[in-house]
Scaffold this active site. Structure first.
Site, PDB file in Angstrom:
ATOM      1  N   CYS A  49     -10.933   2.543   6.290  1.00  0.00           N
ATOM      2  CA  CYS A  49     -10.274   3.804   6.591  1.00  0.00           C
ATOM      3  C   CYS A  49     -10.716   4.933   5.664  1.00  0.00           C
ATOM      4  CB  CYS A  49      -8.761   3.642   6.530  1.00  0.00           C
ATOM      5  SG  CYS A  49      -8.172   2.818   5.036  1.00  0.00           S
ATOM      6  N   GLU A  90       0.851  -1.197   0.000  1.00  0.00           N
ATOM      7  CA  GLU A  90       0.000   0.000   0.000  1.00  0.00           C
ATOM      8  C   GLU A  90       0.882   1.241   0.000  1.00  0.00           C
ATOM      9  OE1 GLU A  90      -4.057  -0.746   1.952  1.00  0.00           O
ATOM     10  OE2 GLU A  90      -2.629  -1.142   3.558  1.00  0.00           O
TER      11      GLU A  90
END
Lengths: 641, 641
Positions: A404, A305
């Protein structure tokens, strides 16, 4: 040290009807309710109720942060107008939180209920301080908007506990979180509560990071684990490979990275730490010169990520997490407050208008986690175990297991007013243009300024002094990096002022009704990427003002890779009032190779082919609004014929 | 049914000095010893020694196949000349095998020693029949070359055990291997031992595949597992999602796929099974029209080591496993033997000269597992957990933990003589061109033909009858699909013959010394990919004859994405005698954008740039020989300016 500009308080900036007003309306009316409904439906709110047993809802180590970001978004939203329903929703959760808080101040719905003995045993992986940080930010935003102190008090108690637990003193833990966030939150909390010891704790966490002996090693050993078994393989992943002042390259998980860099920049400013500031500048230069998509996306790789290496910017597999661009906005603002350069706002603006806004649907209730710059609707049947979630690459989701992004985009958009202006004692900086009214004090005078503009669809900006009395101050108007020609006038009289550090400045005693007009020429630009970016070679992207455009199959048919824009192609900027409330569009004529003339087979000698590229009209829309209509292909970078 | 052509025996074809002679020399002198040394060093040979306990070497479920492919490669190599050292190496292992074979015939170094109770409990995942198949192929090749029957006898006993264990009868298991291979091996074993019941077993395995109730489901349940827990998620992975006659698309793990399709095609021919033949043809068409790289690579995805969807052919992340192209060669040969069409050999030739040969270094002792069509030497620090082993993408390795490719390329190259010619009773097919001498019987006469050619660097081929007596037969010379112009002459007199099914044919009574000359025009071709292949849009690949070329950094400098070949660029084919014993090269003048003129930053408006593409000489070398010199970038597809 000269006084550096600081953002105004959100309460000082009214957003008037226009581009951002539309976004804020959607955020308040659609996104906040959608996020709240999902928090509720998934058990994230009930997780705070001590009486609900874990086998009913499977609490998770970072659920607290989702609730926190939603509360923070509500806080910012309430700044523009109180709302009893929203407050009741939040106050109920705060009440549950107060019941979950332990006698020593500890506040975490997962560890207190599910693994009480595991508290602070794995800072590297388990997001404990990260969740604390998001709760601190929520408390600051909510108390500032409502004046209610309950959540802030909970968090001060929790933070005092953290400050007692962590530090260089005897009996304290010399640890820090694997996922930076608490550092920037502590800085906010320190300011909101005027508590310098919270700033000291932020500095401790930042300074301790990456030092030897490595805390994550010691901590793993204390758990009876081999530190080399770290699942992410390298502490680069969490920016803890070396101490922060030795870091000069953006590396690892991109959200962690930019949250850390945000705190570093703020600390450098607040403490005058030149070495820390230099690291921030070096990392900033690396990121923006080597590792940022034209959409303001950062972190190309799904695997970590995060970041890979310089000039590695694949389009179709771009990760470009929504949260990472949000974090880039936060960091850019801190860099601006550190150095006062408009170039930082250029990056903030690029991220905000493109990657961040793409993170939420036009309707406000679907979200992208990853933000690719090219997308094909064909999905490998193996996508679910390919390491690249191509199914996320062309339609937004209404939620994610790791959620998130949705509340993060909600809180960022709710706070967008913070980014329009900044000020020193005697200078008002207009950073982002948007219809708005600002109330502040400059050079000792109360000042109200109103901004009228159709930005980002047009480059004309008017600022009018609306306060009752004259006031002497400097107005610093940002000339965006994308702008190569502009005019400036005061009350219709042209002003010839140089652009210094990204701003043109007018200093005078302003009278009520005085109007400054800035007209930023906003041609359609064919953008090129640096010749080291192999994925963009021989291609152009269309940008107008801060907005990056893309072509979609719904407008242009399939096989978008075959479109090419000749250098001489006439391009027209227009406005489509029917498109999501009115968006800028770019139209023109492209060349296109079509398969109709293909004689068959996969490969053919060019000399045997009769097919030629044919002219075909095309239409590009703002990248931020892609994937809101019929599913299909999308591309930002187009062949330059 | 008309008699279809069959490949000649390897013993009937002598490879004379030339392209293939060089490859065979390297294979014999460098690759076989390197593979043997690695088999030995890694414990794969000792694994066969019952007295070596498992904790000393960690036997593995598919190690047997590595040894088997090495023995098979030795067998083919010995066909051209016995070698006492090689034979001693093999015979020692055969002796160990004979000691490991169980009283019921079962022969597997892993299951017999490590998990004797797990025999045949997980056909889906554990490669048990796959290993058996490779041992059968080894036994056939080694006994044919040496006349030694020991290994063949072991394998006949083992196969008899397998035939007793598996089948539709009462008490038999209706299973088949998750990794097809034993099917094609049984067909070879049936032919070599004249044992039709081995063919019946092959047919059983093929017919049973994918039938309901699904054997892999039942088998998982018998192990107490939920079949839905299958790690690969779908039986497409192992081509067992539906019965084989319902399969029309190449899917799943590409090596498994092509091994299965090879057996299906052979069975279709041997049994006259029209439905099976139709499935083979449909899958073949799908693969070659939609899912094959220009290099003959197949299976673009690392995730499943296999196929994704039509026209999905990413270059930089191409998997294109060496074994998959080898399997494609085997399958193409069986399709040719089924249908007699030269088009199948076009694909065989494309795979062989490009992807397969790239699988081994010019020196013969390093190997590629994946074969990308573009490569950049920058490695993400996260490559090892990114799902894409970019470190394998630009340098060959001397071995792999999963070592299927090295011995596979060794056995394929050792057997290359099998692919040069095929024959019916009265027709000799010249399929691959290469300096060679063939001994066979045609129309009842013994025939010796000698082929002289510099193929693949030149298109001129001479075939001369070298036997002592005249002979009446038909010569069918393949006109490759890449060739659009050729001349044919017999003893210097032009012959005007049509191309039918990919061949020009001359039927006559040939006299000793008669010479047929085929001259295939071999211009440099700028190849284009189908307009649905988004990854190749606006690009060309250079091909001359069957050879696909690439550019490498060592010849052309870095940033190869910035090279562009204008349509009018003059291209010259040459020969570099200093390059790995003499390779064809293509030179010319390209246009190139260089970063020197770039003003800075990642993105710039095109209108502000002064940099222009400049002419620059370039040199392309055969793709098969890339990554043999200084590490650096490589590209097959180049921008077509």
């Amino acid at each position: 040290m000269t006084t550096s500009p600081r953002a105004l308080q959100l309460s000082q900036v009214e957003i008037l009807p226009g581009f951002w007003h539309d976004r804020l309306t959607t955020n308040r009316e659609r996104t906040l309710p959608a996020v709240h409904a999902k928090l509720k439906a998934t058990g994230r709110l009930d997780a705070w109720r001590r009486e609900v047993p874990n086998d009913q809802l499977q609490r998770h180590i970072f659920w607290d942060s989702d609730t926190a970001k939603w509360i923070e978004a509500v806080g910012y939203t309430l700044t523009a107008g109180r709302d009893a329903t929203l407050e009741a929703q939040v106050d109920e959760v705060i009440d549950w939180m107060s019941q979950i808080q332990e006698s020593d101040g500890y506040l975490n719905s997962y560890f207190s209920i599910v693994e009480p003995d595991a508290r602070w045993t794995n800072l590297r992986d388990r997001h404990e301080l990260y969740c604390a940080g998001h709760l601190m930010e929520a408390a600051v935003a909510y108390s500032r908007a409502t004046g209610k102190r309950a959540l802030l008090d909970l968090l001060c108690r929790y933070t005092d506990h953290i400050a007692a637990t962590f530090g260089p003193g005897p009996g304290q833990r010399r640890g820090y979180c694997g996922h930076p966030e608490v550092e920037l939150a502590l800085i906010k909390l320190a300011e909101a509560t005027d508590s310098p010891h919270y700033l000291d704790l932020a500095r401790f966490f930042v300074d301790e990071r990456g030092r030897a002996p490595h805390y994550f090693d010691l901590e793993a050993q204390a758990r009876g684990e081999d530190p080399r078994g770290f699942w992410a393989k390298t502490y680069h992943y969490c920016q803890a490979h070396v101490p922060v002042r030795d870091q000069k390259i953006a590396t690892g998980h991109s959200v962690r990275a930019a949250y850390l860099y945000t705190a570093m920049a703020a600390l450098a400013r607040l403490t005058g730490d030149a070495a820390l500031a230099d690291s921030c500048r070096a990392i900033w230069t690396d990121l923006t010169a080597h590792q940022m998509y034209i959409t303001g996306g950062v972190g190309p790789a799904h695997a970590n990520e995060g970041f890979t290496f310089a000039y590695d910017l694949p389009n179709e597999t771009a990760y470009g997490e929504t949260c990472a661009s949000i974090a880039l906005v936060l960091w850019a603002q801190q860099m601006f407050e550190l150095d006062g350069q408009g170039a930082y706002i250029d990056v903030l603006e690029r991220a905000l208008y493109n990657n961040v806004l793409a993170g939420v649907s036009a309707e406000g209730d679907h979200f992208f986690y990853a933000n690719p710059l090219a997308s094909y609707p064909h999905i490998s049947p193996y996508a679910h175990w390919s390491g690249i979630h191509t199914d996320r690459h062309y339609r937004r989701s209404d939620w994610f297991g790791c959620a998130c992004c949705p509340p993060n985009v909600a809180r960022l958009l709710a706070s967008v007013g913070q980014y329009l202006y900044a000020a020193t004692d005697d200078t008002l900086f207009a950073n982002l243009y948007g219809a708005s009214r600002v109330h502040t004090t400059l050079g000792g005078s109360d000042v109200v300024l109103e901004q009228r503009t159709d930005y980002p669809w047009a480059g004309a900006v008017q600022l009018e002094l609306r306060s009752a009395a004259p006031a002497a101050f400097q107005l610093a108007l940002r000339v965006p990096g994308w702008c190569r020609r502009f005019t400036l006038a005061v009350n219709g009289a042209a002003v010839d002022a140089p652009v210094v550090a990204g701003y043109v400045r007018v200093t005078r005693t302003w009278s009520p009704g005085d109007v400054v007009t800035l007209d930023l020429a906003m041609p359609i630009e064919r953008m090129r990427a640096h010749p080291e970016v192999r994925q963009d070679a021989h291609q152009i992207a269309l940008q107008r003002g801060p907005v990056v455009y893309c072509v979609e199959e719904v407008d242009n048919g399939p096989r978008l890779a075959n479109l090419a824009l000749p250098a001489e192609a006439a391009l027209a900027a227009g406005r489509d009032p029917g498109l999501f409330g009115g968006l800028g569009v770019i139209t023109g004529e492209a060349l296109r190779v079509e398969p109709a003339a293909w004689p068959g087979g996969l490969y053919q000698a060019e000399s045997t082919l009769t097919s030629e590229a044919r002219p075909q009209p095309f239409r590009a829309i703002p990248y931020a609004f892609w994937a809101n209509r019929a599913p299909g292909e999308m591309r930002v970078w187009l062949a330059a014929a």
